[in-house]
Design an enzyme around this catalytic site. Structure first.
Site, mmCIF file in Angstrom:
data_model
loop_
_atom_site.group_PDB
_atom_site.id
_atom_site.type_symbol
_atom_site.label_atom_id
_atom_site.label_comp_id
_atom_site.label_asym_id
_atom_site.label_seq_id
_atom_site.Cartn_x
_atom_site.Cartn_y
_atom_site.Cartn_z
ATOM 1 N N GLY A 263 -6.022 7.899 -1.167
ATOM 2 C CA GLY A 263 -6.071 8.356 -2.564
ATOM 3 C C GLY A 263 -5.404 9.692 -2.826
ATOM 4 N N ASN B 22 -2.338 10.171 -3.735
ATOM 5 C CA ASN B 22 -1.574 10.030 -4.983
ATOM 6 C C ASN B 22 -2.503 10.011 -6.195
ATOM 7 O OD1 ASN B 22 1.504 9.615 -4.611
ATOM 8 N ND2 ASN B 22 0.577 8.467 -2.933
ATOM 9 N N LYS C 142 -8.849 -15.097 -6.545
ATOM 10 C CA LYS C 142 -8.215 -13.923 -7.157
ATOM 11 C C LYS C 142 -8.468 -13.876 -8.667
ATOM 12 C CE LYS C 142 -3.972 -12.478 -5.814
ATOM 13 N NZ LYS C 142 -3.819 -11.040 -5.574
ATOM 14 N N ARG D 221 -2.616 -4.849 -2.605
ATOM 15 C CA ARG D 221 -2.978 -6.205 -3.002
ATOM 16 C C ARG D 221 -2.008 -6.641 -4.099
ATOM 17 N NH1 ARG D 221 -7.351 -8.823 -1.935
ATOM 18 N NH2 ARG D 221 -8.144 -7.029 -0.803
ATOM 19 N N HIS E 288 6.034 3.003 -4.116
ATOM 20 C CA HIS E 288 6.216 2.430 -2.783
ATOM 21 C C HIS E 288 7.011 3.409 -1.933
ATOM 22 C CE1 HIS E 288 6.320 -0.729 0.209
ATOM 23 N NE2 HIS E 288 7.601 -0.430 0.393
HETATM 24 C C1 GAR Z 1 1.423 5.647 -0.449
HETATM 25 O O1 GAR Z 1 2.387 6.049 0.496
HETATM 26 C C2 GAR Z 1 1.957 4.538 -1.328
HETATM 27 O O2 GAR Z 1 3.327 4.665 -1.615
HETATM 28 C C3 GAR Z 1 1.704 3.331 -0.463
HETATM 29 O O3 GAR Z 1 0.416 3.552 0.041
HETATM 30 C C4 GAR Z 1 0.245 4.950 0.250
HETATM 31 C C5 GAR Z 1 -1.075 5.388 -0.332
HETATM 32 O O4 GAR Z 1 -1.351 6.725 -0.005
HETATM 33 N N1 GAR Z 1 1.806 2.105 -1.225
HETATM 34 C C6 GAR Z 1 2.354 0.995 -0.738
HETATM 35 O O5 GAR Z 1 2.763 0.881 0.396
HETATM 36 C C7 GAR Z 1 2.455 -0.158 -1.734
HETATM 37 N N2 GAR Z 1 3.159 -1.262 -1.197
HETATM 38 P P1 GAR Z 1 -2.528 7.477 -0.755
HETATM 39 O O6 GAR Z 1 -3.743 6.554 -0.694
HETATM 40 O O7 GAR Z 1 -2.724 8.749 0.009
HETATM 41 O O8 GAR Z 1 -2.087 7.717 -2.182
#
Ligand code: GAR
EC number: 2.1.2.2
Length: 196
Positions: A11, A13, A64, A90, A108
């Protein structure tokens, strides 16, 4: 109108988005965290930040569609108009896609269409790329597909190991995502339904 962030893991981000929305006084507040992994660290961050969280495992639903129908009812309860995926591991199904057409965005950690799916940073590192980066895109039914809104490059340099490369990617994400989400919710970025 308000924003829900969906997350499955740490989390970081999510936290950056909440901080930016408060610091920059976004016209649309983040009002809800949706989490699909009970016990995920993002839930602690939501509590600390005072953001209500809904966390249920999709495994407890028949399919789903049933899971997303439950989530949709929560979103409606909180007046959610925009969905921001931040490490939500997901695929979004037709129940939410139909309810939020071009109103779901994702980040991503690669320059899509390269390295979609899980562990994009590790995939790019193992491949030995010289440049990877971060992509922000609108969400459709595919895995890390949908129209790109923004990308930034991140160099994989000689002295980088996986850890330093991961840190650089996350720093780029934390700079880029709040800026793009802000431009998206304020209409500075046009979505396909607004064009022509
Ligand atoms: C981030 O690097 C995001 O870009 C990636 O998961 C991570 C979450 O980090 N998302 C993906 O790979 C989507 N396909 P966080 O929980 O510290 O924000």
């Amino acid at each position: 109108m308000s924003i829900a962030v969906f997350a499955s893991g740490s989390g970081s981000n999510f936290e950056r988005l909440v901080e930016a929305s408060r610091d920059q006084k976004w016209p649309v507040p983040i009002r809800l965290l949706v989490c699909d992994k009970p016990g995920a660290k993002v839930l602690e961050r939501a509590e600390r930040l005072g953001i209500p969280a809904v966390c249920v495992s999709p495994k407890t639903f028949a399919d789903k569609a049933a899971y997303e129908t439950f989530v949709l009812a929560e979103l409606r309860k909180h007046g959610i108009e925009w969905i921001v995926l931040a490490g939500y591991m997901r695929l979004i199904g037709s129940t939410l896609l139909d309810a939020y057409p071009w109103r779901i965005v994702n980040i991503h950690p690669s320059l899509l269409p390269a390295f979609p799916g899980k562990d994009a940073i590790g995939q790019a590192f193992a491949y030995g790329v010289k440049v990877s980066g971060v992509s922000v895109h609108l969400v459709d039914a595919g895995m890390d597909t949908g129209p790109l809104l923004a990308q930034v490059p991140v160099l994989l340099e000689e002295d980088d190991d996986l850890e330093s490369f991961t840190t650089k990617i996350h720093q780029a994400e934390h700079r880029l995502y709040p800026e793009v989400v802000y431009r998206w919710i304020t209409g500075a970025i046009k979505t396909p339904d607004m064009e022509g």
